[in-house]
Design an enzyme around this catalytic site. Structure first.
Site, mmCIF file in Angstrom:
data_model
loop_
_atom_site.group_PDB
_atom_site.id
_atom_site.type_symbol
_atom_site.label_atom_id
_atom_site.label_comp_id
_atom_site.label_asym_id
_atom_site.label_seq_id
_atom_site.Cartn_x
_atom_site.Cartn_y
_atom_site.Cartn_z
ATOM 1 N N HIS A 196 1.099 -1.521 -0.166
ATOM 2 C CA HIS A 196 -0.299 -0.301 -0.051
ATOM 3 C C HIS A 196 0.674 1.352 -0.846
ATOM 4 C CE1 HIS A 196 0.204 1.580 4.223
ATOM 5 N NE2 HIS A 196 0.037 0.477 4.891
ATOM 6 N N CYS A 320 3.006 16.491 19.993
ATOM 7 C CA CYS A 320 1.985 16.740 20.140
ATOM 8 C C CYS A 320 0.782 15.564 19.074
ATOM 9 C CB CYS A 320 0.991 17.572 20.154
ATOM 10 S SG CYS A 320 1.762 18.943 18.480
#
Lengths: 458, 458
Positions: A196, A320
């Site tokens: 993929h 984050c």
């Protein structure tokens, strides 16, 4: 909408789609069976194996189809380590491998196997000599990616393979990022890849084990795929994977040159358009479609959301955006800025206009995030005669923002201490110093987190 | 062409095909990403998980999608054993489990873990009391299939689950053969299944781990699928798997009744149409579409080829059709005839005419194989005062054919010894005795292979 995250997953190539559809009707039966549906499935599987072998540059019986690239890596490492058990248990990986390689190394380590992680330079590349120096008489296996998935830097695979060959150690190459662009050069022993990433369907990995490489498959026995990949073969997806690899290879040379121009333009323009940006990764030896940069004083997740709203899908190695709230291990190993990190990875066929639109949208997106984050007043306080910024409990990029706000108050030659307990600060404060021409003095443990000392030079 | 091997792999259900196509365009991106393509993929994955959970009868967060049924079984057993390490290491399986379960048990055994294999009766079913008796204070895990893949016999899962629950032992149910027909009843703890058995695509397995079950995933860490199935999720295939499970369930009650009639007809007619046949498996507690029988004096592989030529795709548990040249472990555990074995497993939608055509073609196919094999003259010789048939080096079904040829020369009450080194003889000579009303005396080691002694009773 512009999808710029081909290094995570590429959209299905039209040829893959076509091949998948055709083989759904022909390739669903058990290829181990003797009746005609089984024989037909076997023919499709054999043909796909020959195609894959030709494109990899190996023998068909060296190719094993697995259920994912991750599985190819896991099985390849476990099988090669077990096959070389007599030689020893030492495993070498680079510090910037894909997490599937590093997690396999962690399992090996937890079981008592010694692991060496070879460091990289600031561009993300290993030095062939440093890699060669890690080889030991008890080294069972060495692993090196063909190119890095986060910053696009190509690794010196051929040189490292030569050193491994001289030492009699097999080299496993994780070629996930590069196999669509071309064969992996050099005398490697094992290779892993993932369909993929080249426009094939999900659910197909490739594990190549060269003849003569000692290999002992681990886990419960299973007759399929030479005993090296358990479970019913996913033939329609395998056929589609092989067909799309052939298709992308046919277009590779031309498309690589085109994408390289586009990423070159991003590399050149972003620092002109956006202040306080560090473009990372090797400027020359790199994948055609990948460019990565980090923006000071920016929260990576907020920037991703801004860009998503503007119609651009990119990824980030900032702390984050990770579930563990730690910066990407790749950026960490390179020692580069991790805050406001953006990876742009262009799928083949990306129009030049989309890149121009991205360059037009980026400055506002960064400025918007910076404005939102710039609001809090610096939490500076004078203590023990030296300037101290207390950023404990604040997450990336706030500690660096607060440092930047007070540096003007420090006399030239004087120091400021930043107290912080965010993991990213360890990477980003030294990176900020390098970008700003200030001196990073070092860190020491504090009551909560660490104290990072910076000396103002100018 | 009539495909009668649905127990190996079912052709793709039209609903699966449709769902796969639709989600190829929507579900190719990384569901862990924050941009819109990633969110879209995540929505599809979540919806498929909810569908699967509803059809299994569990919570969505108890469902893990794996890359195959085999992988679900391997991961389920390894994770449950590791999670229960403190309780002990004892593993219970039935003797007729799928090879994926038995191979996982072998790995456990090779690592020093004790394994009990619960015997089955002549129909292939375990007795709940026998299973319960195998439970020990150090039992970590028990495994039982919902129904047998070779003979269709349903297992007493609910009763066994109750015994396991009372002993505080988790029960893993391999529901590969039955999940398309309905929920698995009883208070089981883990469940494994495979989409291509119910008309879904290859490349999707299902592992269900009930809340509260201690489970420690093995192998390298990976964040996907709650850390229980490594590798990029194959979302289009997962969506198709869930959609087709819903579709086959909607048709299940009606189709089960119809197929049951067809297999009932095969069970009844085959012994009337073909001499010397043993129909095996439970006549009542069985899967709707599966019927298995064995034909004396027939080579299973030759019969499969004859049937394939006549347009029928079936499978066989005879030794000649296995790569190891041993009879199916299921037939062995049941103690039934293994030669000339045929499993017919009808896919949903099989027309009744196809079954009639099969019944019309079978007698000639069997007769043809018997005729070819009947040629060799018996290698009988009188030695030590007793009749001895030397069939050493001859493969199934020849030893039984030679025995049948000389039994007429044995005086009633007298014995004949068959020397054979083919693994199938151990199963088929006693089975022949039972079918023919002769006494099987026993076996003893011979110079080459074994000597099997048979007493003529009539």
């Amino acid at each position: 909408m512009s999808y710029f995250d081909a290094a995570s997953a590429a959209p299905l190539h039209p040829v893959a789609r076509q091949a998948l559809l055709a083989s759904l009707d022909e390739g669903w039966a058990d290829p181990a069976r003797l009746y005609r549906e089984g024989r037909r499935a076997r023919l499709l599987l054999d043909a796909a194996r020959e195609t894959a072998a030709e494109l990899v540059g190996c023998r068909p019986d060296e190719v094993v189809f697995t259920s994912s690239g991750t599985r190819a890596v896991h099985s390849g490492i476990a099988g090669a380590l077990a096959g070389r058990r007599r030689a020893g248990r030492h495993l070498i990986v680079s510090a910037v491998e894909h997490s599937s390689v590093l997690h396999a190394a962690e399992v090996h380590e937890a079981g008592g196997g010694p692991v060496t992680r070879v460091a990289v330079d600031r561009t993300g590349a290993v030095a062939p000599e440093a890699y060669a120096a890690a080889l030991r008489p008890d080294t069972a296996l060495a692993c090196l990616q063909s190119a890095n998935h986060e910053v696009g830097t190509e690794q010196p695979v051929a040189e490292v393979a030569e050193a491994c060959r001289a030492a009699g150690v097999p080299l496993l190459v994780d070629a996930a990022q590069s196999l669509g662009w071309g064969r992996v050069g050099g005398d490697w022993s094992l290779l892993a890849a993932s369909a993929h990433k080249w426009g094939g369907p999900s659910g197909v990995g490739l594990l190549v084990v060269r003849k003569g490489v000692r290999f002992a498959p681990q886990g419960p026995a299973d007759e399929r795929e030479s005993g090296r990949a358990a479970g019913f073969e996913n033939i329609p997806a395998i056929v589609a994977a092989a067909a799309s690899l052939r298709a992308v290879r046919a277009e590779a040379a031309e498309e690589a040159a085109r994408l390289r121009e586009l990423t070159e333009r991003i590399r050149a323009r972003v620092p002109e358009l956006v202040p306080d940006v560090e473009v990372v990764g090797d400027p020359v030896r790199r994948l055609p479609g990948v460019v990565t940069f980090s923006c000071l004083y920016v929260d990576g997740e907020a920037l991703l959301h801004e860009l998503d709203r503007a119609g651009f899908s990119v990824s980030s190695g900032s702390s984050c955006t990770s579930s563990t709230l730690t910066p990407s291990h790749v950026l960490k190993a390179m020692g580069v800025l991790s805050e406001g990190n953006v990876r742009v990875s262009l799928p083949p066929g990306t129009p030049a206009e989309d890149v121009e639109r991205f360059l037009a949208a980026l400055p506002d997106a960064v400025a918007g995030v910076r404005e939102k984050l710039g609001a809090p007043a610096p939490a500076a306080a004078v203590r023990e005669g030296a300037l101290v910024v207390d950023a404990v409990g604040k997450l990336c990029p706030v500690p660096v923002i607060e440092l930047a706000k007070v540096i003007g108050d420090v006399p030239v030659g004087g120091t400021v201490r930043v107290l912080a307990d965010d993991e990213a600060a360890r990477l980003d404060i030294p990176a900020w110093c390098a970008m700003r021409g200030q001196e990073y003095v070092g860190e020491e443990p504090a009551d909560r987190g660490c104290a990072f000392t910076v000396r103002r030079l100018s």
